[in-house]
Scaffold this active site. Structure first.
Site, PDB file in Angstrom:
ATOM      1  CE  LYS A  44      -3.131  -2.459   2.959  1.00  0.00           C
ATOM      2  NZ  LYS A  44      -3.684  -2.461   4.427  1.00  0.00           N
ATOM      3  N   GLY A  45       1.993   0.941   0.402  1.00  0.00           N
ATOM      4  CA  GLY A  45       2.892   2.375   0.706  1.00  0.00           C
ATOM      5  C   GLY A  45       3.139   3.188  -0.370  1.00  0.00           C
ATOM      6  CD  GLU A 100       8.095  -0.445  -2.328  1.00  0.00           C
ATOM      7  OE1 GLU A 100       6.862   0.290  -2.311  1.00  0.00           O
ATOM      8  OE2 GLU A 100       8.258  -1.677  -1.743  1.00  0.00           O
ATOM      9  CG  ASP A 101       6.654   2.615   0.764  1.00  0.00           C
ATOM     10  OD1 ASP A 101       7.379   1.637   0.213  1.00  0.00           O
ATOM     11  OD2 ASP A 101       6.117   2.271   1.631  1.00  0.00           O
ATOM     12  CG  ASP A 104      14.411  -0.713   5.326  1.00  0.00           C
ATOM     13  OD1 ASP A 104      15.174   0.362   5.584  1.00  0.00           O
ATOM     14  OD2 ASP A 104      14.445  -1.634   5.942  1.00  0.00           O
ATOM     15  CE  LYS A 133      14.491   3.578   6.655  1.00  0.00           C
ATOM     16  NZ  LYS A 133      13.751   2.930   7.788  1.00  0.00           N
ATOM     17  CG  ASP A 161       2.320   1.266   7.339  1.00  0.00           C
ATOM     18  OD1 ASP A 161       3.430   0.967   6.514  1.00  0.00           O
ATOM     19  OD2 ASP A 161       1.703   0.261   8.256  1.00  0.00           O
ATOM     20  NE  ARG A 167      -0.759   1.990   4.960  1.00  0.00           N
ATOM     21  CZ  ARG A 167       0.256   1.173   4.383  1.00  0.00           C
ATOM     22  NH1 ARG A 167       1.265   1.688   3.849  1.00  0.00           N
ATOM     23  NH2 ARG A 167       0.373   0.092   4.967  1.00  0.00           N
TER      24      ARG A 167
HETATM   25  P1  IMP Z   1      12.824  -3.850   2.337  1.00  0.00           P
HETATM   26  O1  IMP Z   1      12.164  -5.032   1.509  1.00  0.00           O
HETATM   27  O2  IMP Z   1      13.727  -4.033   3.407  1.00  0.00           O
HETATM   28  O3  IMP Z   1      13.460  -2.909   1.178  1.00  0.00           O
HETATM   29  O4  IMP Z   1      11.772  -3.001   2.820  1.00  0.00           O
HETATM   30  C1  IMP Z   1      10.866  -2.246   2.034  1.00  0.00           C
HETATM   31  C2  IMP Z   1       9.516  -1.974   2.589  1.00  0.00           C
HETATM   32  O5  IMP Z   1       9.588  -1.728   4.047  1.00  0.00           O
HETATM   33  C3  IMP Z   1       8.791  -0.684   1.972  1.00  0.00           C
HETATM   34  O6  IMP Z   1       8.012  -0.937   1.010  1.00  0.00           O
HETATM   35  C4  IMP Z   1       8.011  -0.212   3.253  1.00  0.00           C
HETATM   36  O7  IMP Z   1       6.636  -0.785   3.218  1.00  0.00           O
HETATM   37  C5  IMP Z   1       8.691  -0.821   4.500  1.00  0.00           C
HETATM   38  N1  IMP Z   1       9.685   0.354   5.258  1.00  0.00           N
HETATM   39  C6  IMP Z   1      10.844   0.419   5.085  1.00  0.00           C
HETATM   40  N2  IMP Z   1      11.507   1.382   5.749  1.00  0.00           N
HETATM   41  C7  IMP Z   1      10.296   1.930   6.279  1.00  0.00           C
HETATM   42  C8  IMP Z   1      10.158   3.202   6.867  1.00  0.00           C
HETATM   43  O8  IMP Z   1      10.907   3.942   7.432  1.00  0.00           O
HETATM   44  N3  IMP Z   1       8.814   3.528   7.204  1.00  0.00           N
HETATM   45  C9  IMP Z   1       7.623   2.679   6.807  1.00  0.00           C
HETATM   46  N4  IMP Z   1       7.800   1.861   5.883  1.00  0.00           N
HETATM   47  C10 IMP Z   1       8.959   1.318   5.940  1.00  0.00           C
HETATM   48 MG    MG Z   2       5.810  -0.779   0.716  1.00  0.00          MG
END
Ligand code: IMP
Ligand code: MG
Length: 176
Positions: A44-45, A100-101, A104, A133, A161, A167
């Site tokens: 949803k992000g 994508e939002d 990470d 990030k 969120d 959100r």
């Molecule tokens: P990854 O798979 O570790 O890259 O994480 C990505 C997902 O984690 C994103 O699509 C977000 O939904 C969530 N996410 C990562 N960091 C944050 C944050 O600081 N705030 C809110 N959601 C986050």
């Molecule tokens: Mg996300």
């Protein structure tokens, strides 16, 4: 439970919109704008960023939505991607831009890009994120377009969120 009173503004709405418009310009300039592009929203992000970005893109655009989750209710990635809806068409060699939002660890986007490449006959697959990030990256994946860099804080608002909330904020905030 984190409370809205403890939320500090990191990026206000005006700055967000201005930067998303700049990013759209960068994307318009790097594609052939006569060629169709499919924009994929990672729900949803990415919802708010996706809608804002789409308004300024000039190529013939198709819009697709997938729903993935890797965080659950926590503020750290759980290390596995749950695919809640991953139905995508065959792209018949057309260009795809995943929106994508935040990237990470990179797990979610690594999973999604591999899925698209193996299953959807896409031409070129690129990534646009609102936030990068970088310090948290564990997978070898880099966004092609990113609006902002963020250090190791947990941010909310503009689609992002905490336990399902915040959100709808029109700015990006963080908890101290
Ligand atoms: P990854 O798979 O570790 O890259 O994480 C990505 C997902 O984690 C994103 O699509 C977000 O939904 C969530 N996410 C990562 N960091 C944050 C944050 O600081 N705030 C809110 N959601 C986050
Ligand atoms: Mg996300």
């Amino acid at each position: 439970m984190k409370k809205i009173e403890d939320l500090k503004v990191l990026i206000d709405n005006k700055t967000l919109i201005k930067r998303i418009k700049e990013l759209a310009k960068e994307i318009n300039n790097s594609y052939d704008i006569k060629k169709p592009l499919t924009l994929i929203c990672v729900l949803k992000g990415a919802a708010m960023f996706y809608c804002e970005l789409a308004k300024y893109l000039k190529m013939p655009l198709k819009m697709e939505f997938v729903r993935l989750s890797s965080y659950g209710n926590s503020t750290k990635s759980k290390g596995e991607v749950k695919s809640l809806n991953l139905s995508l068409p065959n792209f018949e060699n057309e260009n795809v831009l995943v929106v994508e939002d935040i990237i990470d660890t990179g797990l979610t986007l690594d999973f999604l890009v591999k899925f698209i490449e193996h299953n959807c006959c896409a031409g070129d697959v690129k990534l646009a994120v609102l936030f990068d990030k970088k310090c948290a990256r564990k997978y070898d994946i880099k966004p092609d377009y990113s609006a902002f860099q963020v250090d190791d804080k947990f941010i909310v608002g503009f689609g992002l969120d905490y336990q399902g909330f915040y959100r709808n904020l029109d700015y990006i905030g963080y908890f101290e």
